[in-house]
Design an enzyme around this catalytic site. Structure first.
Site, PDB file in Angstrom:
ATOM      1  N   GLY A 173      42.158  96.111  -8.201  1.00  0.00           N
ATOM      2  CA  GLY A 173      42.782  95.735  -6.931  1.00  0.00           C
ATOM      3  C   GLY A 173      42.474  94.301  -6.540  1.00  0.00           C
ATOM      4  O   GLY A 173      41.353  93.835  -6.697  1.00  0.00           O
ATOM      5  N   HIS A 231      43.413 103.307  -4.687  1.00  0.00           N
ATOM      6  CA  HIS A 231      43.083 103.728  -6.054  1.00  0.00           C
ATOM      7  C   HIS A 231      44.309 104.375  -6.707  1.00  0.00           C
ATOM      8  O   HIS A 231      44.608 104.142  -7.872  1.00  0.00           O
ATOM      9  CB  HIS A 231      41.956 104.770  -6.045  1.00  0.00           C
ATOM     10  CG  HIS A 231      40.659 104.287  -5.465  1.00  0.00           C
ATOM     11  ND1 HIS A 231      40.165 104.733  -4.274  1.00  0.00           N
ATOM     12  CD2 HIS A 231      39.736 103.404  -5.932  1.00  0.00           C
ATOM     13  CE1 HIS A 231      39.008 104.161  -4.026  1.00  0.00           C
ATOM     14  NE2 HIS A 231      38.716 103.340  -5.011  1.00  0.00           N
ATOM     15  N   ASP A 237      39.674  93.267  -3.843  1.00  0.00           N
ATOM     16  CA  ASP A 237      38.400  92.677  -4.268  1.00  0.00           C
ATOM     17  C   ASP A 237      38.746  91.518  -5.203  1.00  0.00           C
ATOM     18  O   ASP A 237      38.519  91.590  -6.415  1.00  0.00           O
ATOM     19  CB  ASP A 237      37.556  93.739  -4.986  1.00  0.00           C
ATOM     20  CG  ASP A 237      37.328  94.952  -4.111  1.00  0.00           C
ATOM     21  OD1 ASP A 237      36.434  94.913  -3.278  1.00  0.00           O
ATOM     22  OD2 ASP A 237      38.086  95.935  -4.232  1.00  0.00           O
ATOM     23  N   LEU A 265      42.939  99.649   2.809  1.00  0.00           N
ATOM     24  CA  LEU A 265      42.257 100.909   2.540  1.00  0.00           C
ATOM     25  C   LEU A 265      40.971 100.620   1.774  1.00  0.00           C
ATOM     26  O   LEU A 265      40.951  99.775   0.880  1.00  0.00           O
ATOM     27  CB  LEU A 265      43.159 101.841   1.726  1.00  0.00           C
ATOM     28  CG  LEU A 265      44.485 102.216   2.382  1.00  0.00           C
ATOM     29  CD1 LEU A 265      45.203 103.269   1.549  1.00  0.00           C
ATOM     30  CD2 LEU A 265      44.285 102.725   3.800  1.00  0.00           C
TER      31      LEU A 265
HETATM   32  P1  AMP Z   1      36.109 100.936  -5.760  1.00  0.00           P
HETATM   33  O1  AMP Z   1      36.179 102.415  -5.947  1.00  0.00           O
HETATM   34  O2  AMP Z   1      35.961 100.514  -4.335  1.00  0.00           O
HETATM   35  O3  AMP Z   1      35.114 100.279  -6.694  1.00  0.00           O
HETATM   36  O4  AMP Z   1      37.514 100.370  -6.198  1.00  0.00           O
HETATM   37  C1  AMP Z   1      38.071 100.662  -7.446  1.00  0.00           C
HETATM   38  C2  AMP Z   1      39.279  99.790  -7.655  1.00  0.00           C
HETATM   39  O5  AMP Z   1      40.235 100.037  -6.611  1.00  0.00           O
HETATM   40  C3  AMP Z   1      38.948  98.277  -7.578  1.00  0.00           C
HETATM   41  O6  AMP Z   1      39.672  97.596  -8.586  1.00  0.00           O
HETATM   42  C4  AMP Z   1      39.411  97.901  -6.194  1.00  0.00           C
HETATM   43  O7  AMP Z   1      39.771  96.546  -6.077  1.00  0.00           O
HETATM   44  C5  AMP Z   1      40.618  98.810  -6.027  1.00  0.00           C
HETATM   45  N1  AMP Z   1      40.961  98.986  -4.619  1.00  0.00           N
HETATM   46  C6  AMP Z   1      40.122  99.322  -3.614  1.00  0.00           C
HETATM   47  N2  AMP Z   1      40.774  99.330  -2.428  1.00  0.00           N
HETATM   48  C7  AMP Z   1      42.059  98.980  -2.700  1.00  0.00           C
HETATM   49  C8  AMP Z   1      43.239  98.808  -1.898  1.00  0.00           C
HETATM   50  N3  AMP Z   1      43.233  98.990  -0.575  1.00  0.00           N
HETATM   51  N4  AMP Z   1      44.385  98.450  -2.517  1.00  0.00           N
HETATM   52  C9  AMP Z   1      44.415  98.251  -3.870  1.00  0.00           C
HETATM   53  N5  AMP Z   1      43.343  98.398  -4.680  1.00  0.00           N
HETATM   54  C10 AMP Z   1      42.180  98.764  -4.104  1.00  0.00           C
END
Ligand code: AMP
Length: 281
Positions: free
Chosen positions: A153, A43, A156, A189
């Site tokens: 990210g 994030h 996903d 991560l």
């Molecule tokens: P989330 O909180 O899991 O909904 O993720 C929020 C954003 O962070 C989304 O756009 C995800 O794709 C991105 N994200 C989650 N994990 C990673 C990672 N390891 N590397 C880069 N972006 C990430």
């Protein structure tokens, strides 16, 4: 103390739509990073890119109940709001919006978003209604925030792909995909990693490295990809006791299975110790 005070002054914590509207009144060049909280270095990387590219950065923390097709998954989703806010303050994020469920869904008249048949692949095949709900909530956020750019990210990848298509078709906002941040064992991560014990994390590292090697093998011999995948999948299930939902190669342009002339990725979703994990290589 003085330093901490300056940091506190720099970040606006917003909980009400009216305050959001007031704060964003004059802001035309907002970079938007939507998250579900439990923030990690993945994030943080998105936030740093937004801060480089945009005048102001807004982060949302919202665990959207409508995108969970499993109630228990929603209930057990890791939450850590206090440490999230500390991270965001340290990063000097301009705005943090923490809406309630009622605030996000206040407009009940928005058209229902649907996926077409060709989009019901990978996670969309296994998580009924998930991406429709993700698109719906992002549509609501974009209407409220009118960001110049959104940073998501590639971890996903299917989510990024669908959101980019939908948002760029309907708004002037640009959606950028950012590379996956991994730890020293190459594990991507993810907030869900916090649900795993040490043994499972070790298994996750071993599975990840097998998949990286699988991608290399397929790269060398695309024509035999299905056969190679089939053998490795069976081996992974047997050796690591994981339950694989899908393991597939698809091209990155339209996510079809034609990987011969285009750049492609290996996509996986699987359960390790009852925790659903996804990755791509
Ligand atoms: P989330 O909180 O899991 O909904 O993720 C929020 C954003 O962070 C989304 O756009 C995800 O794709 C991105 N994200 C989650 N994990 C990673 C990672 N390891 N590397 C880069 N972006 C990430």
């Amino acid at each position: 103390m003085f330093y901490l005070l300056i940091i506190l002054l720099q970040m606006k914590l917003i909980k009400q739509i009216t305050d959001l509207n007031k704060a964003l009144n004059d802001q035309k060049k907002i970079g938007f990073v939507p998250t579900m909280g439990n923030l990690h270095k993945g994030h943080q990387a998105l936030i740093k890119i937004s801060q480089k590219k945009c005048k102001k950065t807004l982060v949302t923390i919202f665990v959207n109940p409508t995108q969970f097709n499993n109630k228990n998954d929603y209930k057990t989703y890791p939450k850590s709001i206090n440490s999230d806010l500390k991270i965001l303050k340290k990063l000097k994020v301009d705005y943090v919006y923490l809406p309630t469920v009622n605030q996000v869904f206040v407009d009940k008249k928005l058209p229902k978003i649907t996926l077409n048949k060709s989009q019901k692949i990978l996670c969309a095949k296994f998580r009924e209604g998930h991406f429709e709900a993700v698109l719906d909530v992002l549509n609501r956020f974009v209407k409220l925030i009118s960001p110049k750019s959104i940073f998501m990210g590639k971890k996903d990848y299917q989510q990024f792909f669908l959101v980019k298509n939908f948002i760029e078709k309907n708004y002037k906002t640009k959606v950028y995909g950012c590379k996956t941040i991994r730890d020293s064992n190459m594990i991507a991560l993810s907030s869900r990693n916090n649900l795993l014990n040490k043994t499972s994390l070790n298994t996750l590292g071993l599975v990840t490295n097998r998949l990286i090697n699988l991608k290399k093998a397929i790269y060398k011999n695309r024509l035999k990809s299905k056969k190679i995948i089939h053998i490795i999948q069976k081996d992974l299930v047997k050796k690591f006791k994981i339950k694989v939902e899908y393991l597939e190669c698809r091209n990155t342009v339209d996510l079809s299975t034609d990987i011969n002339s285009k750049s492609f990725k290996l996509f996986i979703a699987y359960y390790l110790n009852n925790v659903r994990l996804i990755d791509n290589f």
